[in-house]
Design an enzyme around this catalytic site. Structure first.
Site, mmCIF file in Angstrom:
data_model
loop_
_atom_site.group_PDB
_atom_site.id
_atom_site.type_symbol
_atom_site.label_atom_id
_atom_site.label_comp_id
_atom_site.label_asym_id
_atom_site.label_seq_id
_atom_site.Cartn_x
_atom_site.Cartn_y
_atom_site.Cartn_z
ATOM 1 N N GLU A 166 -2.557 -8.818 3.209
ATOM 2 C CA GLU A 166 -2.308 -7.379 3.405
ATOM 3 C C GLU A 166 -3.623 -6.733 3.802
ATOM 4 O O GLU A 166 -4.640 -6.935 3.134
ATOM 5 C CB GLU A 166 -1.771 -6.749 2.111
ATOM 6 C CG GLU A 166 -1.690 -5.229 2.177
ATOM 7 C CD GLU A 166 -1.206 -4.583 0.868
ATOM 8 O OE1 GLU A 166 -0.542 -5.259 0.063
ATOM 9 O OE2 GLU A 166 -1.518 -3.392 0.675
ATOM 10 N N GLU A 218 -8.779 7.224 -4.409
ATOM 11 C CA GLU A 218 -8.987 7.535 -2.993
ATOM 12 C C GLU A 218 -7.861 8.353 -2.395
ATOM 13 O O GLU A 218 -6.756 7.864 -2.201
ATOM 14 C CB GLU A 218 -9.131 6.258 -2.161
ATOM 15 C CG GLU A 218 -10.459 5.587 -2.319
ATOM 16 C CD GLU A 218 -10.471 4.652 -3.488
ATOM 17 O OE1 GLU A 218 -9.488 4.672 -4.249
ATOM 18 O OE2 GLU A 218 -11.446 3.920 -3.649
HETATM 19 C C1 LIG Z 1 2.455 2.097 0.973
HETATM 20 O O1 LIG Z 1 1.369 1.410 1.422
HETATM 21 C C2 LIG Z 1 0.563 0.733 0.506
HETATM 22 C C3 LIG Z 1 -0.523 0.066 1.244
HETATM 23 O O2 LIG Z 1 -1.653 0.763 1.055
HETATM 24 C C4 LIG Z 1 1.368 -0.236 -0.301
HETATM 25 O O3 LIG Z 1 0.540 -0.921 -1.219
HETATM 26 C C5 LIG Z 1 2.426 0.518 -0.998
HETATM 27 O O4 LIG Z 1 3.267 -0.374 -1.674
HETATM 28 C C6 LIG Z 1 3.222 1.350 -0.056
HETATM 29 N N1 LIG Z 1 3.918 2.260 -0.836
HETATM 30 C C7 LIG Z 1 5.128 2.543 -0.581
HETATM 31 C C8 LIG Z 1 5.682 3.519 -1.528
HETATM 32 O O5 LIG Z 1 5.785 2.112 0.320
#
Ligand SMILES: *[C@@H]1O[C@H](CO)[C@@H](O)[C@H](O)[C@H]1NC(C)=O
Ligand SMILES: *[C@@H]1O[C@H](CO)[C@@H](O)[C@H](O)[C@H]1NC(C)=O
Ligand SMILES: *[C@@H]1O[C@H](CO)[C@@H](O)[C@H](O)[C@H]1NC(C)=O
Length: 332
Positions: free
Chosen positions: A134, A154
């Site tokens: 990721e 952040e």
């Molecule tokens: C949104 O993106 C982040 C990556 O920074 C991820 O870790 C997270 O699960 C995502 N959140 C949602 C609510 O989709």
């Protein structure tokens, strides 16, 4: 002249794998996002106060608006929520195509801002997480405490700069010191350590997130993934001196000419090639999230009450919780 001709001969013999030039393979602009990305109407894995809707619903409610050279992705900013019902309507989109080694350029005019907002632009393999890797390119998700116990916040409520982070399987570490403009905040990328903090780098350049990013017209985030390193750059729209191949949306780019990246993830103690597989591009917008201490973070950011109550009761506070994306360009 001799030097020039020798250089010409030499360069013609260098295998192309050593060149940092890439050609445009996907140019996502405006309505192209509707056919090339899927709206993921899934339960939020982070238990945010969100209700991800499908594309039909998103377009009907104008949460997704694609026209000309603009893609707007927004949250519902008119509905007061039932506290025992679903969260605030919002969108999460994922590219149909997947990518291995490539460069992604995000040309963004506006990021979601406001108390409780949690936007992200990132790449992963949802079917093989974390072993497929990721890369968080623009993310406010790294809220979990650092290994030294300090809290990471952040951008959750417009408070702190963007974090660029890798999340991987075991045996991927970053050197504390490396050539980049950002600041390393954690070096172990393995999600099974430090509560999935990942190995993060905090951006230090001006106007890299939130209200000041938006006031400056946004800018460009770019990520280069090779089998031996990952780099992320950021250039603000005004005053950032972006490379001309980035700002013009050129058909070919040369990352060697882009200067020192904001974040550099080398292969010193991480076999990058084996930790990342076919990744999709994902853009999401959620609210709050389920980490311990969210409400103290929320109030420390100058936001009133509890995060969930705020999201439930103040739809008008989410008028600026939208992405306006000019283009996402992918080069290989
Ligand atoms: C949104 O993106 C982040 C990556 O920074 C991820 O870790 C997270 O699960 C995502 N959140 C949602 C609510 O989709
Ligand atoms: C939908 O959203 C876009 C982008 O914010 C806006 O320009 C447009 O006027 C909206 N359409 C309607 C019908 O509200
Ligand atoms: C690490 O990356 C460099 C190029 O960035 C490469 O020359 C070197 O072979 C790589 N080392 C390993 C162990 O893969």
């Amino acid at each position: 002249m001799r030097c020039t001709s020798l250089a010409f001969i030499a360069s013609s013999l260098v295998p192309s794998t050593f060149a940092a030039t890439y050609g445009l393979i996907d140019n996502y602009v405006g309505s192209a996002f509707l056919s090339s990305f899927t709206h993921e109407a899934i339960a939020d894995p982070t238990h945010g106060r969100v209700n991800y809707v499908d594309q039909g619903t998103a377009v009907a409610q104008n949460l997704t608006f694609a026209s000309g050279n603009s893609l707007v992705l927004r949250a519902d900013d008119t509905t007061v929520l039932n506290p025992s019902g679903p969260g605030r309507n919002s969108v999460r989109i994922r590219s149909v195509k997947t990518y291995t080694t490539h460069v992604s350029v995000f040309d963004v005019r506006h990021m979601p801002q406001g108390c409780g907002t949690w936007p992200a632009a990132w790449e992963t393999d949802e079917g093989d997480w974390p072993n497929g890797g990721e890369v968080d390119i623009y993310s406010t998700s790294d809220f979990l405490p650092y290994s030294d116990g300090t809290q990471k916040i952040e951008g959750v409520n417009d408070m702190s700069p963007n974090a660029m982070t890798l999340h991987t399987g075991a045996n991927c570490n970053m050197p504390a010191s490396r050539t980049m403009t950002g600041v390393s905040t954690a070096t172990n990328c393995d999600v099974n350590t430090d509560g999935n903090t990942g190995c993060g780098v905090q951006a230090t350049s001006a106007n890299n997130y939130g209200p000041s990013f938006n006031a400056n017209g946004g800018g460009w985030y770019a990520m280069e993934r090779t089998n031996t390193f990952i780099k992320v750059w950021f250039w603000p729209r005004n005053g950032g001196s972006p490379p001309s191949d980035v700002s013009s949306g050129s058909g070919s780019i040369n990352t060697d000419a882009w200067g020192t990246p904001a974040a550099f993830f080398p292969n010193t103690s991480c076999d990058i090639g084996s930790h990342f597989d076919q990744n999709n591009i994902i853009i999401n917008l959620t609210f709050c999230g389920d980490w311990a201490g969210i409400d103290s973070i929320f109030s420390a950011a100058g936001c009133p009450g509890s995060c969930v109550d705020y999201v439930n009761n103040n739809p008008g506070a989410f008028t600026n919780a939208y992405w306006d994306i000019a283009a996402v360009r992918v080069y290989e």
